[in-house]
Write a protein that holds these residues in place. Structure first.
Motif, mmCIF file in Angstrom:
data_model
loop_
_atom_site.group_PDB
_atom_site.id
_atom_site.type_symbol
_atom_site.label_atom_id
_atom_site.label_comp_id
_atom_site.label_asym_id
_atom_site.label_seq_id
_atom_site.Cartn_x
_atom_site.Cartn_y
_atom_site.Cartn_z
ATOM 1 N N THR A 110 9.502 -2.000 -10.951
ATOM 2 C CA THR A 110 8.179 -1.330 -11.102
ATOM 3 C C THR A 110 7.284 -1.557 -9.901
ATOM 4 O OG1 THR A 110 7.175 -3.368 -12.450
ATOM 5 C CG2 THR A 110 8.327 -1.461 -13.541
ATOM 6 N N GLU A 111 7.530 -2.615 -9.072
ATOM 7 C CA GLU A 111 6.818 -3.100 -7.936
ATOM 8 C C GLU A 111 6.668 -1.947 -6.827
ATOM 9 O OE1 GLU A 111 9.487 -4.982 -8.755
ATOM 10 O OE2 GLU A 111 8.464 -6.277 -9.886
ATOM 11 N N ASP A 112 5.800 -1.718 -6.264
ATOM 12 C CA ASP A 112 5.742 -0.672 -5.006
ATOM 13 C C ASP A 112 4.812 -1.090 -3.850
ATOM 14 O OD1 ASP A 112 5.733 1.591 -3.532
ATOM 15 O OD2 ASP A 112 4.353 2.859 -4.926
ATOM 16 N N PRO A 113 5.447 -2.231 -3.322
ATOM 17 C CA PRO A 113 4.538 -3.067 -2.287
ATOM 18 C C PRO A 113 4.099 -2.131 -0.944
ATOM 19 C CG PRO A 113 6.922 -3.583 -1.998
ATOM 20 C CD PRO A 113 6.768 -2.684 -3.396
ATOM 21 N N ASP A 114 4.725 -1.110 -0.985
ATOM 22 C CA ASP A 114 4.275 -0.304 0.287
ATOM 23 C C ASP A 114 3.540 0.879 -0.176
ATOM 24 O OD1 ASP A 114 5.831 -1.767 2.214
ATOM 25 O OD2 ASP A 114 7.573 -0.967 1.723
ATOM 26 N N ARG A 115 3.315 0.943 -1.224
ATOM 27 C CA ARG A 115 2.516 2.263 -2.037
ATOM 28 C C ARG A 115 3.335 3.400 -1.702
ATOM 29 N NH1 ARG A 115 -3.526 0.656 -0.360
ATOM 30 N NH2 ARG A 115 -3.838 -0.968 -1.989
ATOM 31 N N LEU A 116 4.643 3.333 -1.872
ATOM 32 C CA LEU A 116 5.541 4.275 -1.506
ATOM 33 C C LEU A 116 5.372 5.625 -2.501
ATOM 34 C CD1 LEU A 116 7.916 5.280 0.296
ATOM 35 C CD2 LEU A 116 9.467 4.079 -1.274
ATOM 36 N N ASP A 117 4.829 5.450 -3.803
ATOM 37 C CA ASP A 117 4.682 6.415 -4.695
ATOM 38 C C ASP A 117 3.533 7.635 -3.959
ATOM 39 O OD1 ASP A 117 5.248 8.057 -6.877
ATOM 40 O OD2 ASP A 117 3.784 7.045 -7.985
ATOM 41 N N GLN A 118 2.547 6.844 -3.640
ATOM 42 C CA GLN A 118 1.338 7.425 -3.181
ATOM 43 C C GLN A 118 1.700 8.030 -1.696
ATOM 44 O OE1 GLN A 118 -1.855 5.168 -2.382
ATOM 45 N NE2 GLN A 118 -3.179 6.773 -1.167
ATOM 46 N N ALA A 119 2.497 7.571 -0.903
ATOM 47 C CA ALA A 119 3.203 7.900 0.374
ATOM 48 C C ALA A 119 3.823 9.279 0.118
ATOM 49 C CB ALA A 119 3.623 6.977 1.229
ATOM 50 N N LEU A 120 4.672 9.058 -0.895
ATOM 51 C CA LEU A 120 5.742 10.046 -1.205
ATOM 52 C C LEU A 120 4.869 11.507 -1.561
ATOM 53 C CD1 LEU A 120 8.709 8.271 -2.636
ATOM 54 C CD2 LEU A 120 8.726 9.534 -0.523
ATOM 55 N N ALA A 121 3.817 11.303 -2.514
ATOM 56 C CA ALA A 121 3.206 12.302 -2.959
ATOM 57 C C ALA A 121 2.297 12.956 -2.043
ATOM 58 C CB ALA A 121 2.144 11.860 -4.103
ATOM 59 N N GLU A 122 1.787 12.335 -0.816
ATOM 60 C CA GLU A 122 1.160 12.804 0.081
ATOM 61 C C GLU A 122 2.160 13.778 0.846
ATOM 62 O OE1 GLU A 122 -0.778 9.467 1.795
ATOM 63 O OE2 GLU A 122 -2.362 9.311 0.179
ATOM 64 N N ALA A 123 3.392 13.063 1.203
ATOM 65 C CA ALA A 123 4.168 13.520 2.091
ATOM 66 C C ALA A 123 4.658 15.128 1.414
ATOM 67 C CB ALA A 123 5.483 12.733 2.194
ATOM 68 N N GLY A 124 4.616 15.042 0.124
ATOM 69 C CA GLY A 124 5.150 16.133 -0.568
ATOM 70 C C GLY A 124 4.068 17.242 -0.456
ATOM 71 N N ALA A 125 2.781 16.803 -0.449
ATOM 72 C CA ALA A 125 1.683 17.554 -0.535
ATOM 73 C C ALA A 125 1.692 18.437 0.967
ATOM 74 C CB ALA A 125 0.143 16.941 -0.861
ATOM 75 N N ASP A 126 1.853 17.599 1.896
ATOM 76 C CA ASP A 126 1.793 18.038 3.450
ATOM 77 C C ASP A 126 2.825 19.008 3.602
ATOM 78 O OD1 ASP A 126 -0.282 16.480 3.912
ATOM 79 O OD2 ASP A 126 0.839 14.794 5.030
ATOM 80 N N SER A 127 4.268 18.716 3.119
ATOM 81 C CA SER A 127 5.260 19.743 3.370
ATOM 82 C C SER A 127 5.119 20.931 2.567
ATOM 83 C CB SER A 127 6.561 19.184 3.030
ATOM 84 O OG SER A 127 6.678 18.718 1.558
ATOM 85 N N ALA A 128 4.350 20.715 1.451
ATOM 86 C CA ALA A 128 4.091 21.991 0.609
ATOM 87 C C ALA A 128 3.041 23.013 1.301
ATOM 88 C CB ALA A 128 3.666 21.764 -1.020
ATOM 89 N N GLN A 129 2.225 22.424 2.111
ATOM 90 C CA GLN A 129 1.295 23.372 2.753
ATOM 91 C C GLN A 129 2.015 23.964 3.986
ATOM 92 O OE1 GLN A 129 -1.721 20.683 4.262
ATOM 93 N NE2 GLN A 129 -2.520 20.379 2.052
ATOM 94 N N GLY A 130 2.939 23.553 4.374
ATOM 95 C CA GLY A 130 3.807 24.035 5.506
ATOM 96 C C GLY A 130 3.036 24.138 6.931
ATOM 97 N N ASP A 131 3.567 24.953 7.773
ATOM 98 C CA ASP A 131 3.024 24.907 9.233
ATOM 99 C C ASP A 131 1.809 25.696 9.416
ATOM 100 O OD1 ASP A 131 6.258 24.210 10.694
ATOM 101 O OD2 ASP A 131 4.644 22.677 9.834
ATOM 102 N N GLY A 132 1.435 26.356 8.491
ATOM 103 C CA GLY A 132 0.491 27.626 8.484
ATOM 104 C C GLY A 132 -0.766 27.326 8.666
ATOM 105 N N GLN A 133 -1.339 26.179 9.228
ATOM 106 C CA GLN A 133 -2.530 25.622 9.743
ATOM 107 C C GLN A 133 -3.390 26.387 11.038
ATOM 108 O OE1 GLN A 133 -2.857 21.454 9.912
ATOM 109 N NE2 GLN A 133 -1.760 21.045 7.793
#
Length: 133
Positions: A110-133
């Motif tokens: 259950t430990e998440d010393p690097d807040r990986l869960d949050q970082a993965l959620a953010e990475a997923g949101a970034d990749s879902a936006q794609g390159d269309g900025q």
């Protein structure tokens, strides 16, 4: 005591690698982690620690081999699952795969010393936006 010196050096290297990996200068763990792994290449914890040092050195393929071998030897060990999530999401830029590895990790710890869960959620949101900025 005769015959004990090698075993003591092996344990000292494993302990030094463990301590250095938790410190600020992870690169200092490379030599003791390699020595500990070479002394007992079947030990999954030592393989995982060695894999971390390979990843830090930019050897993604070497790190993946070490993590996957550790998982084959001790699938109950949470560390290699966590480290494969990091490798997948942030070195291979595959956040979906990183989340899959992290889900396996969460089945074991259950430990998440690097807040990986949050970082993965953010990475997923970034990749879902794609390159269309």
């Amino acid at each position: 005591a005769p015959g004990g010196g090698g075993e003591e050096r092996e344990l000292a290297a494993a302990l030094e690698a463990y301590v250095e990996l938790r410190g600020d200068e992870v690169a200092r763990a490379a030599a003791p982690a390699r020595a500990a792994w070479r002394a007992d290449s079947t030990n999954a914890v030592r393989l995982n620690n060695y894999g971390i040092t390979r990843l830090q050195a930019g050897d993604v393929a070497g790190a993946e081999r070490a993590f996957r071998t550790a998982l084959r030897r001790a699938p109950e060990l949470p560390g290699p699952w966590y480290n494969m999530a990091i490798l997948s999401a942030f070195y291979r830029m595959d956040s979906a795969e990183g989340r899959r590895w992290f889900a396996h990790y969460q089945e074991r710890a259950t430990e998440d010393p690097d807040r990986l869960d949050q970082a993965l959620a953010e990475a997923g949101a970034d990749s879902a936006q794609g390159d269309g900025q």
